[in-house]
Design a protein around this motif. Structure first.
Motif, short mmCIF file in Angstrom:
data_model
loop_
_atom_site.label_atom_id
_atom_site.label_comp_id
_atom_site.label_asym_id
_atom_site.label_seq_id
_atom_site.Cartn_x
_atom_site.Cartn_y
_atom_site.Cartn_z
N ALA A 14 0.82 -1.22 0.00
CA ALA A 14 0.00 0.00 0.00
C ALA A 14 0.85 1.26 0.00
O ALA A 14 0.44 2.29 -0.53
CB ALA A 14 -0.94 -0.01 1.20
N ASN A 15 2.04 1.21 0.59
CA ASN A 15 2.88 2.41 0.67
C ASN A 15 3.91 2.50 -0.45
O ASN A 15 4.81 3.32 -0.42
CB ASN A 15 3.60 2.46 2.02
CG ASN A 15 4.53 1.26 2.22
OD1 ASN A 15 4.46 0.30 1.45
ND2 ASN A 15 5.37 1.32 3.25
N ALA A 16 3.78 1.63 -1.45
CA ALA A 16 4.75 1.64 -2.55
C ALA A 16 4.54 2.88 -3.41
O ALA A 16 3.42 3.34 -3.62
CB ALA A 16 4.59 0.38 -3.40
N ALA A 17 5.66 3.42 -3.94
CA ALA A 17 5.56 4.59 -4.83
C ALA A 17 4.89 4.17 -6.13
O ALA A 17 5.13 3.06 -6.64
CB ALA A 17 6.96 5.14 -5.12
N PRO A 18 4.04 5.04 -6.70
CA PRO A 18 3.38 4.70 -7.96
C PRO A 18 4.39 4.63 -9.09
O PRO A 18 5.40 5.34 -9.08
CB PRO A 18 2.40 5.87 -8.17
CG PRO A 18 3.00 7.00 -7.40
CD PRO A 18 3.68 6.38 -6.23
N PRO A 19 4.17 3.77 -10.09
CA PRO A 19 5.10 3.70 -11.21
C PRO A 19 5.07 5.00 -12.01
O PRO A 19 4.05 5.68 -12.08
CB PRO A 19 4.56 2.53 -12.04
CG PRO A 19 3.10 2.44 -11.68
CD PRO A 19 3.03 2.86 -10.24
N ALA A 20 6.21 5.33 -12.60
CA ALA A 20 6.29 6.54 -13.43
C ALA A 20 5.38 6.39 -14.64
O ALA A 20 5.33 5.35 -15.28
CB ALA A 20 7.72 6.77 -13.88
N GLN A 21 4.64 7.45 -14.94
CA GLN A 21 3.71 7.41 -16.05
C GLN A 21 4.24 8.26 -17.20
O GLN A 21 4.50 9.44 -17.05
CB GLN A 21 2.34 7.95 -15.61
CG GLN A 21 1.66 7.12 -14.54
CD GLN A 21 1.28 5.73 -15.03
OE1 GLN A 21 0.78 5.58 -16.14
NE2 GLN A 21 1.52 4.73 -14.21
N GLU A 22 4.44 7.63 -18.36
CA GLU A 22 4.84 8.38 -19.54
C GLU A 22 3.61 9.07 -20.13
O GLU A 22 2.49 8.54 -20.06
CB GLU A 22 5.47 7.46 -20.57
CG GLU A 22 6.78 6.84 -20.11
CD GLU A 22 7.51 6.12 -21.24
OE1 GLU A 22 7.07 6.25 -22.39
OE2 GLU A 22 8.51 5.46 -20.95
N SER A 23 3.82 10.25 -20.69
CA SER A 23 2.72 10.97 -21.32
C SER A 23 3.27 11.82 -22.44
O SER A 23 4.43 12.23 -22.41
CB SER A 23 1.97 11.84 -20.31
OG SER A 23 2.83 12.83 -19.78
N SER A 24 2.43 12.07 -23.42
CA SER A 24 2.84 12.87 -24.58
C SER A 24 1.84 13.98 -24.84
O SER A 24 0.63 13.80 -24.66
CB SER A 24 2.96 11.98 -25.83
OG SER A 24 3.96 11.01 -25.67
#
Length: 225
Positions: free
Chosen positions: A19-29
């Motif tokens: 539950a306390n894990a950092a969210p994965p990086a989200q790529e966006s364009s």
């Protein structure tokens, strides 16, 4: 022991995330071709910087142009007069990025003291940022770090720049590695760790009148809040 082994297996398979894990990086364009923006105004989310005396940093507006890469409009810096160290710049809100792939097409229109323009990224504000620019008067491409409004040259590349044509300048920044491309040819590959993240923007200097079109941002890694 059984539960520990079960959780370990789920973690390895990516089926369970603490539950306390950092969210994965989200790529966006995102792409700005300025064709849906109102003419004679700043595009939405674009914010003018200021000169040291508090005046707006240039005369930026969307205009119609038959030369546009993606017709019918471009974003133009139109101020034809400026002191030697006046940096005409504009920043884009909600574009904070750590790692990115950023590009823009530009057309040099005029300028006697300076000409051309370039890209800003990892900008903390309008005084602190990375900059790469192409100058047809000097026939070169340069990359700078700008700290407290003062440019510090990182590298120079001599390049013939045709003022009759549109050109593309592109930056790929991952960690400390910065790669710059001019018309799809790589001109710089270096490491600098001055700025970790920030906004993107566009830049000209002094009396350089320049058109910009097809600003493309691909965020590879966003900063954690």
């Amino acid at each position: 022991m059984f539960l520990f082994l079960l959780f370990s297996q789920l973690l390895s398979l990516g089926l369970w995330v603490p539950a306390n894990a950092a969210p994965p990086a989200q790529e966006s364009s995102r792409t700005w071709n300025f064709d849906v923006e109102a003419a004679d105004q700043l595009p939405r989310q674009f914010v003018l910087g200021t000169f040291f005396d508090g005046r707006p940093a240039g005369e930026w507006k969307v205009i119609k142009s038959p030369t546009a890469i993606s017709p019918p409009q471009v974003l133009a810096q139109l101020r034809e007069k400026g002191a030697e160290h006046n940096y005409n710049l504009i920043l884009v809100e909600d574009t904070n990025a750590t790692d990115l792939d950023l590009s823009v097409s530009f057309l040099p229109i005029s300028g006697k003291a300076d000409m051309g323009g370039g890209l800003i990224w990892r900008a903390k504000d309008d005084r602190n940022y990375y900059l790469t620019r192409a100058n047809p008067l000097e026939q070169n491409i340069r990359i700078y770090r700008v700290v407290k409004g003062v440019r510090h040259l990182l590298k120079n590349f001599d390049q013939i720049i045709d003022v009759r044509k549109w050109h593309t300048i592109r930056v790929v920044h991952r960690g400390c590695q910065v790669q710059v491309f001019y018309d799809d040819e790589q001109v710089f590959d270096l490491c600098d760790e001055t700025f970790k993240d920030g906004r993107i923007g566009l830049w000209t200097k002094s009396d350089a009148v320049t058109y910009f079109d097809d600003l493309n941002l691909h965020i590879l890694k966003a900063p954690f809040n």
